[in-house]
Motif scaffolding. Structure first.
Motif, PDB file in Angstrom:
ATOM      1  N   VAL A  69     -14.256  -3.125  10.116  1.00  0.00           N
ATOM      2  CA  VAL A  69     -13.875  -1.760  10.456  1.00  0.00           C
ATOM      3  C   VAL A  69     -12.681  -1.773  11.404  1.00  0.00           C
ATOM      4  O   VAL A  69     -11.695  -1.041  11.214  1.00  0.00           O
ATOM      5  N   GLY A  70     -12.754  -2.608  12.448  1.00  0.00           N
ATOM      6  CA  GLY A  70     -11.640  -2.694  13.388  1.00  0.00           C
ATOM      7  C   GLY A  70     -10.375  -3.190  12.719  1.00  0.00           C
ATOM      8  O   GLY A  70      -9.270  -2.706  13.005  1.00  0.00           O
ATOM      9  N   GLU A  71     -10.505  -4.155  11.807  1.00  0.00           N
ATOM     10  CA  GLU A  71      -9.342  -4.712  11.130  1.00  0.00           C
ATOM     11  C   GLU A  71      -8.687  -3.680  10.215  1.00  0.00           C
ATOM     12  O   GLU A  71      -7.455  -3.621  10.120  1.00  0.00           O
ATOM     13  N   ILE A  72      -9.501  -2.861   9.542  1.00  0.00           N
ATOM     14  CA  ILE A  72      -8.942  -1.801   8.697  1.00  0.00           C
ATOM     15  C   ILE A  72      -8.187  -0.785   9.544  1.00  0.00           C
ATOM     16  O   ILE A  72      -7.063  -0.375   9.212  1.00  0.00           O
ATOM     17  N   ILE A  73      -8.793  -0.384  10.654  1.00  0.00           N
ATOM     18  CA  ILE A  73      -8.145   0.593  11.534  1.00  0.00           C
ATOM     19  C   ILE A  73      -6.865   0.012  12.128  1.00  0.00           C
ATOM     20  O   ILE A  73      -5.848   0.714  12.273  1.00  0.00           O
ATOM     21  N   ALA A  74      -6.875  -1.280  12.475  1.00  0.00           N
ATOM     22  CA  ALA A  74      -5.658  -1.928  12.978  1.00  0.00           C
ATOM     23  C   ALA A  74      -4.544  -1.833  11.946  1.00  0.00           C
ATOM     24  O   ALA A  74      -3.377  -1.580  12.284  1.00  0.00           O
ATOM     25  N   GLY A  75      -4.894  -2.056  10.661  1.00  0.00           N
ATOM     26  CA  GLY A  75      -3.902  -1.942   9.602  1.00  0.00           C
ATOM     27  C   GLY A  75      -3.313  -0.549   9.518  1.00  0.00           C
ATOM     28  O   GLY A  75      -2.093  -0.374   9.341  1.00  0.00           O
TER      29      GLY A  75
ATOM     30  N   LEU B  72      -3.107   1.626  11.995  1.00  0.00           N
ATOM     31  CA  LEU B  72      -2.308   1.894  13.194  1.00  0.00           C
ATOM     32  C   LEU B  72      -0.941   1.214  13.133  1.00  0.00           C
ATOM     33  O   LEU B  72       0.030   1.704  13.728  1.00  0.00           O
ATOM     34  N   LEU B  73      -0.864   0.095  12.409  1.00  0.00           N
ATOM     35  CA  LEU B  73       0.422  -0.601  12.289  1.00  0.00           C
ATOM     36  C   LEU B  73       1.333   0.058  11.250  1.00  0.00           C
ATOM     37  O   LEU B  73       2.519  -0.287  11.162  1.00  0.00           O
TER      38      LEU B  73
ATOM     39  N   GLY C 280      -2.428  -0.440   5.237  1.00  0.00           N
ATOM     40  CA  GLY C 280      -2.049   0.487   6.303  1.00  0.00           C
ATOM     41  C   GLY C 280      -0.599   0.908   6.219  1.00  0.00           C
ATOM     42  O   GLY C 280      -0.248   2.052   6.525  1.00  0.00           O
ATOM     43  N   LEU C 281       0.269   0.001   5.783  1.00  0.00           N
ATOM     44  CA  LEU C 281       1.693   0.316   5.674  1.00  0.00           C
ATOM     45  C   LEU C 281       1.967   1.325   4.563  1.00  0.00           C
ATOM     46  O   LEU C 281       3.037   1.940   4.537  1.00  0.00           O
ATOM     47  N   ARG C 282       1.012   1.503   3.663  1.00  0.00           N
ATOM     48  CA  ARG C 282       1.186   2.465   2.561  1.00  0.00           C
ATOM     49  C   ARG C 282       0.412   3.771   2.809  1.00  0.00           C
ATOM     50  O   ARG C 282       0.412   4.644   1.956  1.00  0.00           O
ATOM     51  N   THR C 283      -0.254   3.848   3.938  1.00  0.00           N
ATOM     52  CA  THR C 283      -1.116   5.002   4.229  1.00  0.00           C
ATOM     53  C   THR C 283      -0.566   5.787   5.408  1.00  0.00           C
ATOM     54  O   THR C 283      -0.355   5.234   6.485  1.00  0.00           O
ATOM     55  N   ASN C 284      -0.352   7.066   5.207  1.00  0.00           N
ATOM     56  CA  ASN C 284       0.146   7.929   6.277  1.00  0.00           C
ATOM     57  C   ASN C 284      -0.839   9.072   6.500  1.00  0.00           C
ATOM     58  O   ASN C 284      -0.777  10.106   5.843  1.00  0.00           O
ATOM     59  N   ILE C 285      -1.766   8.843   7.437  1.00  0.00           N
ATOM     60  CA  ILE C 285      -2.758   9.876   7.723  1.00  0.00           C
ATOM     61  C   ILE C 285      -2.101  11.137   8.259  1.00  0.00           C
ATOM     62  O   ILE C 285      -2.587  12.257   8.045  1.00  0.00           O
ATOM     63  N   LEU C 286      -0.972  10.973   8.935  1.00  0.00           N
ATOM     64  CA  LEU C 286      -0.245  12.134   9.458  1.00  0.00           C
ATOM     65  C   LEU C 286       0.350  12.977   8.338  1.00  0.00           C
ATOM     66  O   LEU C 286       0.822  14.082   8.582  1.00  0.00           O
ATOM     67  N   GLY C 287       0.326  12.444   7.112  1.00  0.00           N
ATOM     68  CA  GLY C 287       0.803  13.211   5.968  1.00  0.00           C
ATOM     69  C   GLY C 287      -0.150  14.326   5.563  1.00  0.00           C
ATOM     70  O   GLY C 287       0.222  15.231   4.807  1.00  0.00           O
ATOM     71  N   LEU C 288      -1.397  14.264   6.069  1.00  0.00           N
ATOM     72  CA  LEU C 288      -2.347  15.374   5.848  1.00  0.00           C
ATOM     73  C   LEU C 288      -2.107  16.384   6.956  1.00  0.00           C
ATOM     74  O   LEU C 288      -2.674  16.297   8.041  1.00  0.00           O
ATOM     75  N   THR C 289      -1.250  17.355   6.675  1.00  0.00           N
ATOM     76  CA  THR C 289      -0.711  18.215   7.738  1.00  0.00           C
ATOM     77  C   THR C 289      -1.413  19.557   7.884  1.00  0.00           C
ATOM     78  O   THR C 289      -1.251  20.228   8.896  1.00  0.00           O
ATOM     79  N   THR C 290      -2.176  19.964   6.890  1.00  0.00           N
ATOM     80  CA  THR C 290      -2.773  21.303   6.943  1.00  0.00           C
ATOM     81  C   THR C 290      -4.286  21.226   6.941  1.00  0.00           C
ATOM     82  O   THR C 290      -4.881  20.201   6.573  1.00  0.00           O
TER      83      THR C 290
END
Length: 425
Positions: free
Chosen positions: A41-47, A49-50, A312-322
């Protein structure tokens, strides 16, 4: 001279990324364990965050300097090799003798069927419903089928790590869970191959039948021919002082890669070749223990975090804006959780498993993490899902994995197996 300089630049870029990835994964994994979560879980979240969700968003120049695109291919290759090794280790690690008992084999069948059929159907319906809004430019049927596969998947490697941390790898419930997960994932890969073929307008029922037949043939060859060879190898080069001899290690590594090539040719991707070959050695506990000491720790510390960072480099959680985006995301998470836990628990009860262990199986089969991320990356690369849906499904994979540890502790306590702390892994 120019080629040498380019090679040196590639090596330096790769080494820099490895330094950041290994350090970040280890720190995040330690923090996750302090919070009662498995390292994965921590390793996924680290990915995450990077990637563009944090580092790439707030410090884009620093992100670009660290994650130079020229190193993308070698990093991807390293991550896939690590996954193959991890799957081999999982195959070695489990005591499948429990399946000789009819009640356990029946439970595996019931749980595997429930964990495949219900989530797949729920995902197809959900995908058909959300496609006009979230993926209007993608073929609706292809998108819906892919969502079905995405909800069907159970993370075999991540579940394996969780079972190891809770000391359940040789417990009956752990063996039932990992066996059902193996069936689940192989089926999921076959379904994914069919969806990919449909999306590329090259689907063939004959090809799919040949693919399934090829997998069955490969497993039969490994069972009837591979197992005696594995036994002979360990007699020829037995484990001494808890170590695998260099000759035996070389032969096993070559076998792992050959099995990976075989499954890739059958359209089920290389990592399952590693798992199938690992099954040849699961009866040899000394070998499994030696592999964990000599190779396993290096795989977990070095190879696996590379894949998480790649995702993680392909995932942008900030892209969920609404709020609407997050509402769709929550709907996906809710359907994914309910479509796994409820039918698996009911199926386990129908197979004669007691209520506490049945709920434990439901919780374990809801773990998606690693395998889900592999599937999602393939879907994004093939253009079957858009980036925003990719992000939503990554969030789903993280959520379903994060909830595993607390729910598992509750289920184990109900089953009379209280867990005070996680074992080191």
């Amino acid at each position: 001279m120019q080629n040498v300089q380019q090679t040196e630049l590639l090596v330096v870029a790769t080494l820099l990324q490895l330094i950041v990835i290994v350090a970040a994964a280890r720190l995040a994994g330690n923090l996750a364990r302090l919070l009662g979560q498995p390292r994965a879980v921590g390793e996924i979240i680290a990915g995450l965050l990077l990637g563009p969700s944090l580092l790439g968003h707030f410090w884009p120049d620093l992100s670009a300097a660290i994650f130079d695109p020229i190193a993308a291919t070698p990093m991807l290759v390293l991550s896939q090799i690590g996954l193959i090794f991890l799957m081999f280790q999982l195959g070695c690690d489990f005591d499948f003798r429990h399946l000789r008992h009819s009640h356990n084999s029946r439970a595996v069948g019931y749980v595997a069927a429930a964990s495949i059929i219900v989530p797949t159907l729920a995902g197809v319906v959900l995908g058909w419903f959300i496609a006009p809004v979230l993926a209007p430019e993608i073929d609706r049927l292809a998108f819906s089928l892919f969502i079905g596969v995405a909800l069907c998947i159970t993370a075999l490697p991540t579940m394996g790590r969780i079972l190891r941390e809770y000391g359940l790898t040789r417990d009956e419930i752990g063996v039932v869970a990992i066996s059902a997960a193996a069936i689940n994932d192989v089926t999921g890969w076959v379904l994914l191959a069919g969806v990919a073929a449909y999306a590329a307008s090259s689907f063939s029922l004959t090809h799919t039948a040949l693919q399934v037949g090829g997998l069955v043939a490969l497993m039969l060859v490994l069972f009837f021919l591979g197992r005696p060879i594995a036994d002979w190898l360990l007699k020829r080069w037995p484990i001494k002082d808890g170590e695998i001899s260099s000759n035996l290690l070389a032969i096993v590594l070559a076998g792992i890669f050959l099995a990976g090539i075989a499954t890739e040719r059958l359209g089920v991707f290389t990592i399952f070749g590693g798992f199938l070959l690992g099954l040849l050695f699961h009866r040899h506990e000394e070998f499994a223990q030696a592999w964990r000491r000599q190779i396993g720790q290096f795989v977990l510390v070095f190879f696996l975090p590379i894949f998480f960072t790649y995702t993680g480099l392909r995932t942008n959680i900030l892209g969920l804006t609404t709020l609407t985006d997050w509402a769709w995301c929550l709907l996906i998470v809710a359907v994914a959780v309910l479509a796994k836990i409820v039918p698996v628990t009911l199926a386990a009860r129908a197979a004669g498993v007691n209520p506490a262990n049945a709920s434990t199986l439901g919780v374990l089969m809801n773990t998606r993490a690693l395998m889900e991320l592999i599937v999602l990356n393939l879907g994004l690369s093939l253009g079957i899902i858009p980036p925003k849906v990719f992000t939503m499904l990554v969030v789903m994979a993280v959520c379903t994995t994060v909830m595993t540890a607390p729910l598992l502790r509750m289920s184990l306590k109900k089953a009379g197996k209280p867990v005070e702390r996680l074992a080191e892994a």
